[in-house]
Design an enzyme around this catalytic site. Structure first.
Site, PDB file in Angstrom:
ATOM      1  N   ALA A 133      26.926  48.229  35.533  1.00  0.00           N
ATOM      2  CA  ALA A 133      25.773  48.448  36.430  1.00  0.00           C
ATOM      3  C   ALA A 133      24.632  47.461  36.199  1.00  0.00           C
ATOM      4  O   ALA A 133      23.603  47.564  36.840  1.00  0.00           O
ATOM      5  CB  ALA A 133      25.265  49.880  36.264  1.00  0.00           C
TER       6      ALA A 133
ATOM      7  N   THR B  70      27.654  46.599  28.918  1.00  0.00           N
ATOM      8  CA  THR B  70      28.142  46.291  27.574  1.00  0.00           C
ATOM      9  C   THR B  70      27.080  46.473  26.489  1.00  0.00           C
ATOM     10  O   THR B  70      27.383  46.946  25.407  1.00  0.00           O
ATOM     11  CB  THR B  70      28.669  44.830  27.531  1.00  0.00           C
ATOM     12  OG1 THR B  70      29.208  44.505  28.800  1.00  0.00           O
ATOM     13  CG2 THR B  70      29.732  44.667  26.475  1.00  0.00           C
TER      14      THR B  70
ATOM     15  N   SER C 200      40.143  44.553  44.148  1.00  0.00           N
ATOM     16  CA  SER C 200      39.800  43.262  44.780  1.00  0.00           C
ATOM     17  C   SER C 200      40.883  42.885  45.778  1.00  0.00           C
ATOM     18  O   SER C 200      42.048  43.297  45.623  1.00  0.00           O
ATOM     19  CB  SER C 200      39.723  42.182  43.692  1.00  0.00           C
ATOM     20  OG  SER C 200      39.725  40.896  44.271  1.00  0.00           O
TER      21      SER C 200
ATOM     22  N   TYR D  84      43.753  38.514  36.395  1.00  0.00           N
ATOM     23  CA  TYR D  84      42.831  39.291  37.240  1.00  0.00           C
ATOM     24  C   TYR D  84      43.601  40.006  38.361  1.00  0.00           C
ATOM     25  O   TYR D  84      43.373  41.185  38.639  1.00  0.00           O
ATOM     26  CB  TYR D  84      41.784  38.340  37.788  1.00  0.00           C
ATOM     27  CG  TYR D  84      40.648  38.966  38.569  1.00  0.00           C
ATOM     28  CD1 TYR D  84      39.588  39.597  37.911  1.00  0.00           C
ATOM     29  CD2 TYR D  84      40.622  38.907  39.957  1.00  0.00           C
ATOM     30  CE1 TYR D  84      38.538  40.149  38.628  1.00  0.00           C
ATOM     31  CE2 TYR D  84      39.572  39.452  40.683  1.00  0.00           C
ATOM     32  CZ  TYR D  84      38.535  40.070  40.020  1.00  0.00           C
ATOM     33  OH  TYR D  84      37.496  40.619  40.743  1.00  0.00           O
ATOM     34  N   ALA D  85      44.541  39.280  38.984  1.00  0.00           N
ATOM     35  CA  ALA D  85      45.332  39.871  40.074  1.00  0.00           C
ATOM     36  C   ALA D  85      46.167  41.047  39.549  1.00  0.00           C
ATOM     37  O   ALA D  85      46.260  42.096  40.207  1.00  0.00           O
ATOM     38  CB  ALA D  85      46.239  38.819  40.699  1.00  0.00           C
ATOM     39  N   ALA D  86      46.756  40.869  38.370  1.00  0.00           N
ATOM     40  CA  ALA D  86      47.576  41.938  37.788  1.00  0.00           C
ATOM     41  C   ALA D  86      46.715  43.163  37.477  1.00  0.00           C
ATOM     42  O   ALA D  86      47.098  44.310  37.749  1.00  0.00           O
ATOM     43  CB  ALA D  86      48.265  41.440  36.518  1.00  0.00           C
TER      44      ALA D  86
ATOM     45  N   LYS E 290      43.810  43.995  38.883  1.00  0.00           N
ATOM     46  CA  LYS E 290      43.282  44.619  40.107  1.00  0.00           C
ATOM     47  C   LYS E 290      44.393  45.312  40.899  1.00  0.00           C
ATOM     48  O   LYS E 290      44.149  46.336  41.553  1.00  0.00           O
ATOM     49  CB  LYS E 290      42.571  43.570  40.969  1.00  0.00           C
ATOM     50  CG  LYS E 290      41.290  43.018  40.327  1.00  0.00           C
ATOM     51  CD  LYS E 290      40.284  44.116  40.022  1.00  0.00           C
ATOM     52  CE  LYS E 290      38.924  43.595  39.614  1.00  0.00           C
ATOM     53  NZ  LYS E 290      37.981  44.654  39.233  1.00  0.00           N
TER      54      LYS E 290
HETATM   55  P1  NAD Z   1      29.238  40.555  37.658  1.00  0.00           P
HETATM   56  O1  NAD Z   1      29.822  39.610  36.666  1.00  0.00           O
HETATM   57  O2  NAD Z   1      27.973  40.195  38.324  1.00  0.00           O
HETATM   58  O3  NAD Z   1      29.045  42.011  36.996  1.00  0.00           O
HETATM   59  C1  NAD Z   1      30.020  42.566  36.147  1.00  0.00           C
HETATM   60  C2  NAD Z   1      29.439  43.767  35.454  1.00  0.00           C
HETATM   61  O4  NAD Z   1      30.446  44.315  34.570  1.00  0.00           O
HETATM   62  C3  NAD Z   1      28.226  43.446  34.591  1.00  0.00           C
HETATM   63  O5  NAD Z   1      27.309  44.514  34.700  1.00  0.00           O
HETATM   64  C4  NAD Z   1      28.786  43.398  33.185  1.00  0.00           C
HETATM   65  O6  NAD Z   1      27.826  43.724  32.199  1.00  0.00           O
HETATM   66  C5  NAD Z   1      29.853  44.484  33.282  1.00  0.00           C
HETATM   67  N1  NAD Z   1      30.880  44.360  32.251  1.00  0.00           N
HETATM   68  C6  NAD Z   1      31.647  43.287  31.969  1.00  0.00           C
HETATM   69  N2  NAD Z   1      32.468  43.566  30.933  1.00  0.00           N
HETATM   70  C7  NAD Z   1      32.208  44.853  30.576  1.00  0.00           C
HETATM   71  C8  NAD Z   1      32.716  45.708  29.570  1.00  0.00           C
HETATM   72  N3  NAD Z   1      33.658  45.303  28.714  1.00  0.00           N
HETATM   73  N4  NAD Z   1      32.221  46.959  29.467  1.00  0.00           N
HETATM   74  C9  NAD Z   1      31.244  47.377  30.312  1.00  0.00           C
HETATM   75  N5  NAD Z   1      30.722  46.613  31.283  1.00  0.00           N
HETATM   76  C10 NAD Z   1      31.193  45.363  31.401  1.00  0.00           C
HETATM   77  O7  NAD Z   1      30.398  40.792  38.709  1.00  0.00           O
HETATM   78  P2  NAD Z   1      30.422  41.475  40.156  1.00  0.00           P
HETATM   79  O8  NAD Z   1      30.798  40.421  41.102  1.00  0.00           O
HETATM   80  O9  NAD Z   1      29.229  42.313  40.392  1.00  0.00           O
HETATM   81  O10 NAD Z   1      31.721  42.397  39.970  1.00  0.00           O
HETATM   82  C11 NAD Z   1      31.713  43.807  39.889  1.00  0.00           C
HETATM   83  C12 NAD Z   1      33.125  44.297  40.120  1.00  0.00           C
HETATM   84  O11 NAD Z   1      33.558  43.895  41.418  1.00  0.00           O
HETATM   85  C13 NAD Z   1      34.148  43.717  39.135  1.00  0.00           C
HETATM   86  O12 NAD Z   1      35.108  44.691  38.821  1.00  0.00           O
HETATM   87  C14 NAD Z   1      34.789  42.609  39.934  1.00  0.00           C
HETATM   88  O13 NAD Z   1      36.077  42.306  39.473  1.00  0.00           O
HETATM   89  C15 NAD Z   1      34.794  43.232  41.309  1.00  0.00           C
HETATM   90  N6  NAD Z   1      34.923  42.298  42.413  1.00  0.00           N
HETATM   91  C16 NAD Z   1      34.005  41.300  42.600  1.00  0.00           C
HETATM   92  C17 NAD Z   1      34.160  40.431  43.667  1.00  0.00           C
HETATM   93  C18 NAD Z   1      33.187  39.312  43.930  1.00  0.00           C
HETATM   94  O14 NAD Z   1      33.475  38.480  44.804  1.00  0.00           O
HETATM   95  N7  NAD Z   1      32.046  39.243  43.251  1.00  0.00           N
HETATM   96  C19 NAD Z   1      35.230  40.599  44.540  1.00  0.00           C
HETATM   97  C20 NAD Z   1      36.135  41.623  44.328  1.00  0.00           C
HETATM   98  C21 NAD Z   1      35.962  42.478  43.260  1.00  0.00           C
END
Ligand code: NAD
Length: 246
Positions: free
Chosen positions: A13, A37, A141, A154-156, A158
């Site tokens: 978050a 984290t 994703s 990542y694909a695996a 998701k």
């Molecule tokens: P981001 O990197 O901005 O945020 C990721 C968040 O996850 C951060 O708050 C970080 O502190 C937290 N995090 C990372 N490792 C952690 C851990 N071990 N324990 C607890 N928290 C942890 O990324 P985002 O783009 O906001 O992505 C959020 C979600 O959406 C992810 O699961 C990502 O795979 C997914 N997603 C993103 C996109 C995109 O285009 N940005 C597309 C599809 C899916």
């Protein structure tokens, strides 16, 4: 959608999509447990929401580690009560072509993105079953649905989340607990900050929406799937990609 006094746990978050989700839930009346984290990163979003007059509490936890997840969920239950909603949003990417992928990067991406969701679900399941109510939303994703070169790990992870979503939906459905996933396309956050310019252009010219998405394009879909009104929707994956993969 009204979430007044509901306890909502959002992992990852601290920024990006997770922050937007936490903010929307807070605006809809929820008490939001903001998980990230570190104390500092979890605190950033919680403080922002708190200053805006909403109720948000930070929890530091690496979702890939069972003992930290159990302690975090126990604290949330003691301090706030049984969660109504769990959003498994925490995620990382460590991209490389298969031949160059480091085993530790494979392991860590699976650990955070997939095992993290499994651990968080497991830690709330008993309480949600007892309450005979729960809404779980997993952030997958389009890459989990379609694959992507350079993102085997990542694909695996998701794609695994989509299987996990269906299994949990079947296992907990009779107890009033739904489990769904979303599959965002390319969303402007730190994660996509370094996308090559030609790929950005490809998305802008190919997606009917004509642009990359924003975190605010994603958050309302999570709130809908987490709402009381969505109780007859479970095991589904909703793509949010501006039509890119049509
Ligand atoms: P981001 O990197 O901005 O945020 C990721 C968040 O996850 C951060 O708050 C970080 O502190 C937290 N995090 C990372 N490792 C952690 C851990 N071990 N324990 C607890 N928290 C942890 O990324 P985002 O783009 O906001 O992505 C959020 C979600 O959406 C992810 O699961 C990502 O795979 C997914 N997603 C993103 C996109 C995109 O285009 N940005 C597309 C599809 C899916």
């Amino acid at each position: 959608m009204d979430f007044t006094d509901q306890i909502v746990v959002v992992t990852g978050a601290s920024r990006g999509i997770g922050r937007a989700i936490a903010q929307r839930f807070a605006e809809a009346g929820a008490v939001v447990a903001c998980v990230a984290t570190t104390e500092q990163s979890a605190g950033q979003t919680a403080l922002l929401l708190d200053q805006a007059g909403f109720r948000a509490i930070p929890y530091a936890c690496d979702v890939g580690h069972a003992e930290q997840v159990e302690a975090m969920m126990a604290n949330i239950q003691d301090q706030l009560g049984t969660p109504h909603v769990l959003v498994n949003n925490a995620g990382i990417a460590r991209d490389a072509l298969l031949v160059r992928m480091k085993d530790e990067d494979w392991d860590r991406v699976l650990e955070v993105n997939l095992k993290g969701a499994y651990l968080c679900i497991k830690a709330v399941t008993r309480a949600m079953m007892k309450a005979r109510y729960g809404r779980i939303v997993n952030v997958s994703s389009v890459v989990g649905l379609h694959g992507a070169s350079g993102q085997a790990n990542y694909a695996a992870a998701k794609a695994g989340l989509i299987g996990l979503t269906k299994a949990v939906a079947k296992e907990l459905g009779s107890r009033g607990v739904t489990c769904n996933a979303i599959a965002p396309g390319f969303i402007e956050t730190d994660m996509t900050h370094d996308l090559p310019e030609d790929f950005r252009k490809y998305v802008e010219t190919t997606a009917p929406a004509g642009r990359l998405g924003t975190a605010n394009d994603v958050a309302p879909a999570v709130l809908f799937l987490a709402s009381r009104e969505a109780g007859y929707i479970t095991g589904q994956t909703l793509t949010i990609d501006g039509g890119l993969f049509l």
